[in-house]
Scaffold this motif. Sequence first.
Motif, PDB file in Angstrom:
ATOM      1  N   UNK A  94       0.716  -1.276   0.318  1.00  0.00           N
ATOM      2  CA  UNK A  94      -0.214  -0.166  -0.180  1.00  0.00           C
ATOM      3  C   UNK A  94       0.962   1.677  -0.392  1.00  0.00           C
ATOM      4  N   UNK A  95       1.936   1.550   0.068  1.00  0.00           N
ATOM      5  CA  UNK A  95       3.647   2.229   0.609  1.00  0.00           C
ATOM      6  C   UNK A  95       3.704   3.093  -0.951  1.00  0.00           C
ATOM      7  N   UNK A  96       3.871   1.617  -1.431  1.00  0.00           N
ATOM      8  CA  UNK A  96       4.113   1.592  -2.733  1.00  0.00           C
ATOM      9  C   UNK A  96       2.936   2.910  -3.854  1.00  0.00           C
ATOM     10  N   UNK A  97       2.197   1.839  -3.675  1.00  0.00           N
ATOM     11  CA  UNK A  97       0.762   2.044  -4.154  1.00  0.00           C
ATOM     12  C   UNK A  97       0.489   3.946  -3.645  1.00  0.00           C
ATOM     13  N   UNK A  98       0.933   4.368  -2.655  1.00  0.00           N
ATOM     14  CA  UNK A  98       1.089   5.797  -2.291  1.00  0.00           C
ATOM     15  C   UNK A  98       1.954   6.461  -2.733  1.00  0.00           C
ATOM     16  N   UNK A  99       3.563   6.142  -3.013  1.00  0.00           N
ATOM     17  CA  UNK A  99       4.337   6.807  -3.025  1.00  0.00           C
ATOM     18  C   UNK A  99       4.277   6.925  -4.601  1.00  0.00           C
ATOM     19  N   UNK A 100       3.687   5.577  -5.477  1.00  0.00           N
ATOM     20  CA  UNK A 100       3.565   5.814  -7.383  1.00  0.00           C
ATOM     21  C   UNK A 100       3.155   7.018  -7.743  1.00  0.00           C
ATOM     22  N   UNK A 101       2.123   7.294  -6.067  1.00  0.00           N
ATOM     23  CA  UNK A 101       1.448   9.050  -7.042  1.00  0.00           C
ATOM     24  C   UNK A 101       2.315  10.490  -6.106  1.00  0.00           C
ATOM     25  N   UNK A 102       3.332   9.887  -5.895  1.00  0.00           N
ATOM     26  CA  UNK A 102       4.082  11.058  -5.371  1.00  0.00           C
ATOM     27  C   UNK A 102       4.697  12.204  -6.714  1.00  0.00           C
ATOM     28  N   UNK A 103       4.611  13.355  -6.545  1.00  0.00           N
ATOM     29  CA  UNK A 103       5.112  14.082  -7.687  1.00  0.00           C
ATOM     30  C   UNK A 103       6.338  13.513  -8.426  1.00  0.00           C
ATOM     31  N   UNK A 104       7.306  13.300  -7.690  1.00  0.00           N
ATOM     32  CA  UNK A 104       8.787  12.952  -7.977  1.00  0.00           C
ATOM     33  C   UNK A 104       9.489  11.525  -7.916  1.00  0.00           C
ATOM     34  N   UNK A 105       8.474  10.617  -7.988  1.00  0.00           N
ATOM     35  CA  UNK A 105       8.430   9.218  -7.592  1.00  0.00           C
ATOM     36  C   UNK A 105       7.629   8.828  -9.435  1.00  0.00           C
ATOM     37  N   UNK A 106       8.268   7.851 -10.560  1.00  0.00           N
ATOM     38  CA  UNK A 106       7.592   6.829 -11.098  1.00  0.00           C
ATOM     39  C   UNK A 106       7.919   5.815 -11.275  1.00  0.00           C
ATOM     40  N   UNK A 107       7.526   5.122 -10.493  1.00  0.00           N
ATOM     41  CA  UNK A 107       7.204   3.883 -10.425  1.00  0.00           C
ATOM     42  C   UNK A 107       6.593   2.792 -11.773  1.00  0.00           C
ATOM     43  N   UNK A 108       7.261   1.615 -12.082  1.00  0.00           N
ATOM     44  CA  UNK A 108       7.040   1.066 -12.861  1.00  0.00           C
ATOM     45  C   UNK A 108       7.310  -0.496 -12.184  1.00  0.00           C
ATOM     46  N   UNK A 109       6.296  -1.580 -12.696  1.00  0.00           N
ATOM     47  CA  UNK A 109       6.394  -2.733 -12.566  1.00  0.00           C
ATOM     48  C   UNK A 109       7.494  -4.198 -13.335  1.00  0.00           C
ATOM     49  N   UNK A 110       8.145  -4.837 -13.451  1.00  0.00           N
ATOM     50  CA  UNK A 110       8.324  -5.930 -15.018  1.00  0.00           C
ATOM     51  C   UNK A 110       7.822  -7.123 -14.216  1.00  0.00           C
TER      52      UNK A 110
END
Length: 276
Positions: free
Chosen positions: A185-201
Amino acid sequence: MRREPTARQLRLATELRRLREAAGLTAREAAAMLGVGPAQITHIESGLAGVSEKRLRRLASHYACSDEDFIAALTSMATDRTRGWWEEYRGLLPNAFLDLSELEHHSTFLSEVSVVFVPGLLQTEAYARALFSSRVPELTAEELEMRVRHRMARQRITVPYEVLVHEAALRIRVSDRAAWRAQLLRLVELSEAEHVTLRVIPFDLDGFSRASSTMTYAGGPVPKLDTVVRDAPHGSVFIDSEAQLSAYRTRFRKVEAVSLDPIRSGDFIHRLTKEL
């Protein structure tokens, strides 16, 4: 004289040596141009001694370096006397921890590929504690808390941060079910932060092997001062040769190209939370 130069001080030293060697000059010849002994150049190029802005610019002139942005960046490295937050851990944690914190602090952007574990910059406190608790040999309670506190402090970065996380890292439970769900859930939250771009392999990529190991690409003030950090059995390895940096840039772009886009990645992680 410094007893243990930091990774940043060593990088400055390495770049000055590379400039001298590219100019075809010996350490003795460089020393003569500054009016100092050869030992002084050796100490500067090994990070054991600092160099003033005046001397650095004289050396750059003698070495026929005309890249003003690069010279300005080296000057900033040489004259920066800022005492970073990580210095409070000096002598309490291995120097590799502090070198990584310093690198992240001075980076203009960060790109990371993580295969087995959630990246440190995105970990919850419970996840980090579980990871450090599994260390062999075991840490004392004081050492454990020190490392967890340091890891949480690293997360104050605000530079653009693109992270590619393999599905394996999202499924390996390093802690109990509740803590693991909180991490997702923390990853989902941080993925919405302006400076974070999260991608899954995801696992279901045919013949995919480019993300076989973790790496962090840290952008410098100029591309020549970029750095790649790789994990090794004895600690982190800092890579800065131009050829290797180019190879890792290409590698990251290829991994990025086959990973899920940020929206689908967020949906992917959210679905994992429903399985718990």
